[in-house]
Scaffold this motif. Structure first.
Motif, short mmCIF file in Angstrom:
data_model
loop_
_atom_site.label_atom_id
_atom_site.label_comp_id
_atom_site.label_asym_id
_atom_site.label_seq_id
_atom_site.Cartn_x
_atom_site.Cartn_y
_atom_site.Cartn_z
N LYS A 1 -107.96 -83.40 -54.71
CA LYS A 1 -106.77 -83.18 -55.53
C LYS A 1 -106.06 -84.48 -55.89
N GLY A 2 -106.63 -85.61 -55.43
CA GLY A 2 -106.05 -86.91 -55.74
C GLY A 2 -104.83 -87.25 -54.92
N ALA B 1 -114.91 -92.50 -50.43
CA ALA B 1 -115.69 -92.29 -51.65
C ALA B 1 -115.05 -91.22 -52.51
N GLN B 2 -114.58 -90.15 -51.88
CA GLN B 2 -113.94 -89.08 -52.65
C GLN B 2 -112.66 -89.58 -53.33
N LEU B 3 -111.86 -90.35 -52.63
CA LEU B 3 -110.64 -90.89 -53.20
C LEU B 3 -110.94 -91.91 -54.30
N ALA B 4 -112.00 -92.68 -54.13
CA ALA B 4 -112.38 -93.67 -55.14
C ALA B 4 -112.95 -93.02 -56.39
N GLY B 5 -113.43 -91.78 -56.23
CA GLY B 5 -114.07 -91.11 -57.35
C GLY B 5 -115.39 -91.73 -57.71
N SER B 6 -116.02 -92.40 -56.72
CA SER B 6 -117.24 -93.14 -56.99
C SER B 6 -117.96 -93.44 -55.68
N THR B 7 -119.27 -93.62 -55.78
CA THR B 7 -120.04 -94.07 -54.61
C THR B 7 -120.28 -95.57 -54.65
N ASP B 8 -119.68 -96.27 -55.60
CA ASP B 8 -119.79 -97.72 -55.64
C ASP B 8 -119.23 -98.31 -54.34
N PRO B 9 -120.03 -99.07 -53.58
CA PRO B 9 -119.57 -99.56 -52.27
C PRO B 9 -118.27 -100.36 -52.35
N ALA B 10 -118.11 -101.18 -53.39
CA ALA B 10 -116.88 -101.98 -53.52
C ALA B 10 -115.67 -101.07 -53.68
N ALA B 11 -115.82 -100.00 -54.45
CA ALA B 11 -114.71 -99.06 -54.64
C ALA B 11 -114.41 -98.30 -53.35
N ILE B 12 -115.46 -97.94 -52.61
CA ILE B 12 -115.27 -97.27 -51.32
C ILE B 12 -114.52 -98.18 -50.36
N ALA B 13 -114.95 -99.44 -50.30
CA ALA B 13 -114.34 -100.40 -49.37
C ALA B 13 -112.84 -100.54 -49.62
N PRO C 1 -105.94 -98.60 -54.13
CA PRO C 1 -105.94 -98.12 -55.51
C PRO C 1 -105.58 -96.63 -55.56
N ARG C 2 -104.98 -96.20 -56.65
CA ARG C 2 -104.58 -94.79 -56.77
C ARG C 2 -105.80 -93.90 -56.68
N PRO C 3 -105.70 -92.82 -55.89
CA PRO C 3 -106.85 -91.92 -55.76
C PRO C 3 -107.15 -91.22 -57.08
N LYS C 4 -108.42 -90.87 -57.28
CA LYS C 4 -108.84 -90.19 -58.49
C LYS C 4 -109.09 -88.71 -58.21
N LYS C 5 -108.49 -87.89 -59.02
CA LYS C 5 -108.68 -86.45 -58.88
C LYS C 5 -110.05 -86.08 -59.39
N GLN C 6 -110.76 -85.22 -58.64
CA GLN C 6 -112.13 -84.85 -59.02
C GLN C 6 -112.10 -84.01 -60.28
N GLY C 7 -113.04 -84.29 -61.21
CA GLY C 7 -113.16 -83.50 -62.42
C GLY C 7 -113.65 -82.10 -62.14
N THR C 8 -113.53 -81.24 -63.10
CA THR C 8 -113.90 -79.84 -62.91
C THR C 8 -115.39 -79.59 -63.09
N GLY C 9 -116.09 -80.47 -63.78
CA GLY C 9 -117.52 -80.24 -64.02
C GLY C 9 -118.35 -81.42 -63.58
N ALA C 10 -119.57 -81.15 -63.13
CA ALA C 10 -120.45 -82.22 -62.66
C ALA C 10 -121.15 -82.94 -63.80
N ALA C 11 -121.33 -82.23 -64.93
CA ALA C 11 -122.13 -82.79 -66.02
C ALA C 11 -121.50 -84.03 -66.64
N ASP C 12 -120.15 -84.07 -66.66
CA ASP C 12 -119.49 -85.21 -67.31
C ASP C 12 -119.09 -86.30 -66.32
N ARG C 13 -119.55 -86.19 -65.09
CA ARG C 13 -119.19 -87.20 -64.10
C ARG C 13 -120.19 -88.34 -64.12
N ASN C 14 -119.69 -89.54 -63.83
CA ASN C 14 -120.55 -90.72 -63.73
C ASN C 14 -120.13 -91.49 -62.49
#
Length: 450
Positions: A147-148, A110-122, A206-219
């Motif tokens: 850090k991606g 989930a961290q590497l996917a940058g999402s909790t979407d199950p398909a992205a996690i899988a 898929p290429r891992p996604k680096k975590q953003g610096t703020g929680a407010a702009d995350r989706n």
């Protein structure tokens, strides 16, 4: 000790050719002059536990001398101490490492996917275990994932190689366990490696996604929600404590390391009941609660029953203890994974153990489901490859109880068949309910070897 595949193969060949000619193959012959065949009991991962003798109640001593195999890596003492800090009453560690790794791999995906979407996690799960920067702890691996960085997770159950394309271990370690009295004697435990490292996947995720610096702009849909589908009740309940402890320890250490996608991981408990109806109700509850990854089921047959519901809901099903080899080829839409190795590997280890004891006539008793009958057929095939003819093998099955209120297994006629057959070895493939097989053998007058 660790026995290589080559040395195991040599031992099997020697036993098949010379059978009782060497001490390795003939240490368990009946005493000279004995007119009664002594029968050695063998078990598998569903009943080779310290908690199993309690299923025999006042006849718990019948397990004395029983031996068998289970998927098990030599567990570091530090890992055992951490588990005991979660549940100080643990008497077994079976599948605790696999449960720990299933939870942690899910979190890393989930961290590497940058999402909790199950398909992205899988899509990230197999890649978490292959071809990246090696890491071995929750804190280190999560830091790299944030850090991606591509990672190659190695830990307690996953030590030699990563997952195959099908989402299961390419290699495994099995332990041969021995009951002395009513306890497994750890001093007699042997470890056997199995599998092929080259079977690990080489596909790039898929290429891992680096975590953003703020929680407010995350989706990203965080927090990550995991749901348990473990056997709190039913025939496999004897395995629940270590499974539950492994999952709880992973959640604890993930959240201590900062969680996933900036939030603590949430765990929602759930029972599979070792029963399809109970498990399906739990899955439905998890879907309603917004679970992303379901950890379970405990038994292979239960996972087979609930997988269509999980796939329809678009969730991930990740089992720490499913071993039915046929699950590898299920149409799971890429949403089913397991940290337990398939029984195609355990069958070879079991055949090795039985052959090394010099058994001449072997009965294989299995619960009538995909796990029991699947492993039964694999062991039969491995024994036949080693030189045991079909006339020296007897296969029997029994219907497991539907629930705790059902009548116990009645194996009276099966026990008489085994006695008439003159078996000197009986392999019992089952869960807690399989204790009824041992009682029936004793009641039929079968002399169990101590």
């Amino acid at each position: 000790m660790l026995i290589s595949r080559a040395s195991r193969a040599a031992t099997l060949a020697a036993c098949a050719t010379f059978l009782l000619a060497t001490s390795a193959c003939g240490t368990d012959k009946p005493e000279e002059g004995s007119t009664t065949t002594q029968v050695r009991l063998y078990g598998t991962d569903g009943n080779m536990l310290n908690s199993y003798p309690a299923e025999l109640k006042e006849r718990a001593g019948l397990v004395d001398g029983m031996k068998g195999t289970t998927p098990l890596t030599p567990l570091p003492e530090d890992f055992k101490r951490r588990l005991l800090a979660v549940n100080s009453g643990l008497t077994d560690f079976l599948y605790s490492a696999e449960a720990y790794d299933a939870v942690l791999i899910s979190a890393l995906a989930a961290q590497l996917a940058g999402s909790t979407d199950p398909a992205a996690i899988a899509k990230q799960i197999v890649g978490v275990t292959n071809d990246g920067q090696r890491c071995e702890t929750a804190a280190t691996c999560l830091d790299l994932a944030r850090k991606g960085r591509d990672i190659e997770y190695r830990s307690v159950s996953l030590t030699r190689a990563g997952f195959t394309d099908a989402g299961e271990p390419s290699t495994a370690s099995y332990a041969t366990l021995h009951f002395d009295g009513q306890q497994i004697n750890d001093g007699k435990t042997e470890f056997v490696g199995a599998g092929i490292e080259s079977a690990a996947s080489t596909k790039a995720p898929p290429r891992p996604k680096k975590q953003g610096t703020g929680a407010a702009d995350r989706n990203d849909g965080s927090p990550l929600v995991l749901g348990g589908l473990l056997p709190k009740t039913g025939d496999l309940a004897i395995a629940h404590p270590p499974l539950s402890a492994g999952a709880a320890l992973a959640i604890k250490e993930i959240n201590a390391a900062g969680g996933v996608l900036g939030d603590p991981v949430t765990w929602i408990d759930g029972d599979d009941g070792t029963n399809p109806a109970v498990a399906k109700a739990t899955v439905a509850s998890h879907v309603e609660a917004g679970v992303h990854v379901i950890i379970g089921a405990g038994g292979s047959g239960i996972s087979r029953e609930v997988l269509p519901d999980v796939v329809k809901a678009g969730l991930v099903l990740f089992s720490p203890s499913n071993t039915d080899a046929s699950l590898t080829d299920l149409d799971d839409k890429g949403l089913y994974f397991r940290t337990a190795p398939p029984d195609s590997l355990q069958g070879r280890a079991l055949a090795d153990v039985i052959m090394r004891d010099g058994s001449q006539k072997i009965a294989i008793v299995a619960r009538k489901d995909s796990y029991g009958e699947g492993l039964q057929n694999i062991v039969r095939a491995e024994l036949e490859k080693a030189g045991i003819g079909a006339d020296r093998l007897k296969l029997l099955t029994y219907e497991p109880p539907e629930d705790a209120k059902a009548k116990p297994v009645d194996f009276t006629s099966g026990a008489q068949e085994i006695k008439s057959f003159g078996a000197d070895a009986v392999l019992i493939i089952g869960f807690g309910e399989s204790a009824a097989v041992i009682r029936a053998l004793a009641d039929a007058g079968v002399q169990l070897r101590r």
